[in-house]
Design an enzyme around this catalytic site. Structure first.
Site, PDB file in Angstrom:
ATOM      1  CB  CYS A   1      -3.302   0.251   2.893  1.00 17.90           C
ATOM      2  SG  CYS A   1      -3.487  -0.510   1.296  1.00 17.90           S
TER       3      CYS A   1
ATOM      4  NE  ARG B   1       1.117  -5.828  -4.431  1.00 14.53           N
ATOM      5  CZ  ARG B   1       1.366  -4.533  -4.587  1.00 14.53           C
ATOM      6  NH1 ARG B   1       1.780  -4.080  -5.748  1.00 14.53           N
ATOM      7  NH2 ARG B   1       1.193  -3.691  -3.577  1.00 14.53           N
TER       8      ARG B   1
ATOM      9  CD  GLN C   1       4.676  -2.294  -0.940  1.00 18.18           C
ATOM     10  OE1 GLN C   1       3.795  -2.579  -0.143  1.00 18.18           O
ATOM     11  NE2 GLN C   1       4.434  -1.642  -2.056  1.00 18.18           N
TER      12      GLN C   1
ATOM     13  CG  ASP D   1       3.293   0.297   2.635  1.00 18.60           C
ATOM     14  OD1 ASP D   1       3.175   1.460   2.219  1.00 18.60           O
ATOM     15  OD2 ASP D   1       2.456  -0.596   2.432  1.00 18.60           O
TER      16      ASP D   1
ATOM     17  CG  HIS E   1      -0.615   3.276   5.162  1.00 21.29           C
ATOM     18  ND1 HIS E   1       0.062   2.069   5.236  1.00 21.29           N
ATOM     19  CD2 HIS E   1      -1.123   3.352   3.906  1.00 21.29           C
ATOM     20  CE1 HIS E   1      -0.056   1.440   4.079  1.00 21.29           C
ATOM     21  NE2 HIS E   1      -0.762   2.189   3.257  1.00 21.29           N
TER      22      HIS E   1
ATOM     23  CE  LYS F   1      -0.962   7.384  -9.430  1.00 19.27           C
ATOM     24  NZ  LYS F   1      -0.600   5.979  -9.686  1.00 19.27           N
TER      25      LYS F   1
ATOM     26  CG  HIS G   1      -2.152   4.706   0.608  1.00 27.82           C
ATOM     27  ND1 HIS G   1      -2.436   3.390   0.914  1.00 27.82           N
ATOM     28  CD2 HIS G   1      -3.354   5.343   0.539  1.00 27.82           C
ATOM     29  CE1 HIS G   1      -3.746   3.250   1.017  1.00 27.82           C
ATOM     30  NE2 HIS G   1      -4.327   4.411   0.797  1.00 27.82           N
TER      31      HIS G   1
END
Length: 659
Positions: free
Chosen positions: A355, A384, A402, A404, A406, A486, A532
């Site tokens: 992000c 991670r 991911q 991912d 945004h 969320k 997100h």
């Protein structure tokens, strides 16, 4: 004596003497309820029937029909009964702690000899004996000094240490199951006979350091499962057997998809077959996102700590980051990379999430309200640090990618973007074989940023979006992020297991921290909201879920090896190659097996490897220009012409979004 008022679930209230217990309350309602009662909920807390109530309160009496409360008590009592059984068989064993966990419990023991499978059977038998005794369960409050002296006298050093670690100086609750005693907050059942003797099973033994400290004693942890009846236990054990057959680590070896090794803990070595699944799935998601209005980007893997400090991740997430220190004074050719000039050393981190980098892309060039919503997607590779004990095949890793994205938008656009994403995710899940999923709506936590008015608006937008697409949801009050509410999306696999994969989070905080803005219709600068969102989550984990859901028998379009064309006699080899070429030309992943082996051996080997289709070719097939087709899991075969089989399998190989 002082009077208190207790309010029941139906809204009616009754007055009682202060100090009344839930057992007294149940008995005052009816003798049958007194017999059936197992616990109570008092002011929202799970309450033992023996505990006195001193003030006005709400109360609900529970019986074995109340699933959540009954299971908690059964499993907690099983932990105590197991510990008692162990000490009755081996009096020298020291006990520590035994909490309730999903589906059961565990208890840690200090014993010189390792527990064996035979020991577990002996412990189970002793537990049933204790249950059948119907020994009373009683509780008392003790002063700390008395409790410490009691455990010192009984040579239980772990209990003494637990007491010393409990903050404050308040008295402690002690429980007895018959003659056997334990330090425990409760609640518990009223006698051992309330535990179903045919609905529990001891599962395994594992090592566990005392209090999770590798410098402390290694204890033995016995795990058990327990349910309200033997049918529920049987269903759980059947599910575990099915899950073991579907274990992605086992199938990954059998199908030659990937491996892990200690030189790269928590990271995946993808083999050709596994990488085929990965790239096929990624290509599918790329097409879906492009059609959904997303613009794909790619951002750096190694990022200076300054960005992580600005985003707030350095302070709150650093313990999960892999830190990279680089001496910028090195020439990159001759200098010793291990020697660092501290004045020139730059501290970076492998990105644990995407992000902050996406905000950097948004910030390049001034954006207008006409540019919003701007949907930026990345197959972002992240790293991670996960503790080694938490790693689990490709499901829990340290290096992952991911799907991912945004979405930068105005406050007014949140509802529409949320509804759009739910429909997008539902379509993806259905095409991947997961038609059922659950939405959990997490709302404002106690500690949060932003005004109540802003939270009211955003939470209302998410709720309205869910309703607009005709979906139900489960409310999870207080579980939202500190910056916004969320939605989490849970899918259900073929054997009923639930997995959290997708997410949709509203974030006004990161654009604020990283100074993102756009020019509004009024000509002034405004902060965008950042949404997100992920659909699959990590590719690694989702592929593990896919493998287990389909038991390795992936849909034809996604299978790494779609067709094996196997010869029955050597005279068929040339025709085998012709069939492979014809299928390959139509986009089917086909390969030849012309080894000098019997056809039954070939079929068995490729079936273990989960190849969806095997085409067998002998002399007759060569003469007739046909193939004999066998599908995975079917005994029946069919004979088709070459043209028929190529057309049919080419159609099956098309991804669902392209049909």
């Amino acid at each position: 004596m002082a009077q208190i008022s207790l309010t029941f679930p139906d809204g009616n209230s009754r007055d009682y003497a202060a100090g009344v217990t839930p057992a007294d309350v149940a008995a005052g309602i009816s003798s049958s309820l007194a017999k059936k009662a197992i616990s109570a909920t008092v002011n929202g807390a799970h309450w033992d029937l023996q505990w006195p109530i001193e003030d006005n309160a709400s109360i609900a009496i529970h019986t074995m029909a109340d699933d959540a409360q009954a299971l908690e008590l059964i499993r907690h009592d099983c932990a105590h009964i197991m510990a008692r059984a162990v000490q009755e068989i081996w009096p020298d064993v020291k006990v520590t702690i035994g909490p309730v966990i999903d589906n059961g419990w565990y208890y840690d023991f200090d014993r010189a000899e390792p527990f064996t499978p035979e020991d577990l059977g002996q412990i189970e038998a002793k537990m049933r004996e204790i249950i059948n005794r119907r020994d009373p369960v009683t509780t008392e409050i003790w002063e700390r000094d008395r409790a410490v002296k009691f455990y010192e006298a009984n040579n239980e050093p772990y209990k003494v240490e637990l007491i010393e670690a409990i903050p404050g100086d308040e008295p402690l609750r002690m429980y007895w199951h018959g003659h056997w005693q334990d330090l425990c907050r409760g609640p518990h059942l009223q006698h051992t006979g309330q535990v179903p003797a045919d609905a529990f099973k001891l599962m395994s033994v594992a090592g566990a350091y005392w209090r999770g400290d590798s410098n402390r004693a290694m204890l033995q942890r016995i795990y058990g499962v327990a349910f309200r009846n033997k049918n529920d236990l049987k269903a759980h054990l059947t599910m575990l057997e099915e899950a073991a057959k579907r274990d992605h680590r086992k199938l990954g070896r059998e199908m030659n998809l990937f491996h892990m090794q200690e030189e790269a803990p928590g990271q995946v070595f993808w083999h050709p077959g596994g990488w085929t699944i990965y790239t096929t799935l990624q290509d599918y998601m790329r097409r879906k996102q492009r059609a959904g209005g997303y613009r794909e980007i790619n951002t750096p893997q190694v990022v200076d700590r300054k960005l992580w400090e600005a985003s707030g991740h350095w302070e709150k997430y650093q313990h999960h980051m892999f830190i990279v220190e680089v001496d910028e004074s090195r020439d990159g050719e001759n200098d010793d990379a291990s020697a660092k000039n501290r004045a020139e050393t730059r501290i970076n981190a492998l990105k644990p999430m995407n992000c902050p980098c996406h905000v950097q892309v948004f910030n390049q060039g001034q954006k207008s309200y006409r540019d919003l919503p701007l949907r930026l997607a990345e197959f972002g590779s992240c790293a991670r640090f996960e503790p080694s004990g938490a790693l689990h095949g490709i499901m829990r890793v340290r290096g992952f990618t991911q799907d991912d994205a945004h979405i930068f938008c105005t406050e007014d656009q949140i509802q529409e973007e949320c509804a759009r994403f739910i429909d997008f995710l539902a379509n993806v899940y259905e095409e991947l074989g997961f038609p059922e999923f659950e939405i959990r709506f997490a709302t404002r936590p106690e500690k949060r940023v932003g005004s109540d008015e802003s939270w009211d608006y955003v939470e209302g937008a998410l709720e309205n979006a869910i309703k607009a697409v005709g979906r139900d949801y489960t409310l999870e009050p207080g579980d939202g992020a500190f910056y916004g509410p969320k939605l989490d999306f849970y899918l259900t696999d073929a054997i009923g297991r639930v997995w959290q994969c997708g997410t949709f989070q509203v974030d006004p905080n990161l654009p604020e921290r990283l100074d993102a803005n756009y020019t509004g219709e009024d000509g002034a600068k405004h902060r965008p909201f950042m949404l997100h969102r992920a659909c699959l989550g990590s590719f690694e984990r989702f592929i593990g879920i896919l493998i287990e859901n389909w038991e390795g028998k992936l849909p034809f379009w996604l299978a790494p090896r779609q067709v094996v064309v196997a010869s029955i006699v050597s005279e068929a080899d040339d025709y085998v190659q012709e069939v492979v070429s014809a299928l390959t030309a139509r986009g089917v992943r086909a390969e030849a097996d012309i080894r000098n082996e019997k056809i039954n051996y070939k079929v068995r080997e490729h079936s273990v490897g989960k190849v969806p289709v095997i085409l067998a070719i002998g002399r007759k097939e060569v003469e007739d220009r046909t193939v004999t087709l066998r599908r995975l899991g079917e005994k029946r075969t069919s004979v088709l012409s070459l043209d028929e089989v190529v057309e049919s399998l080419a159609a099956d190989a098309i991804a669902p979004d392209q049909r």
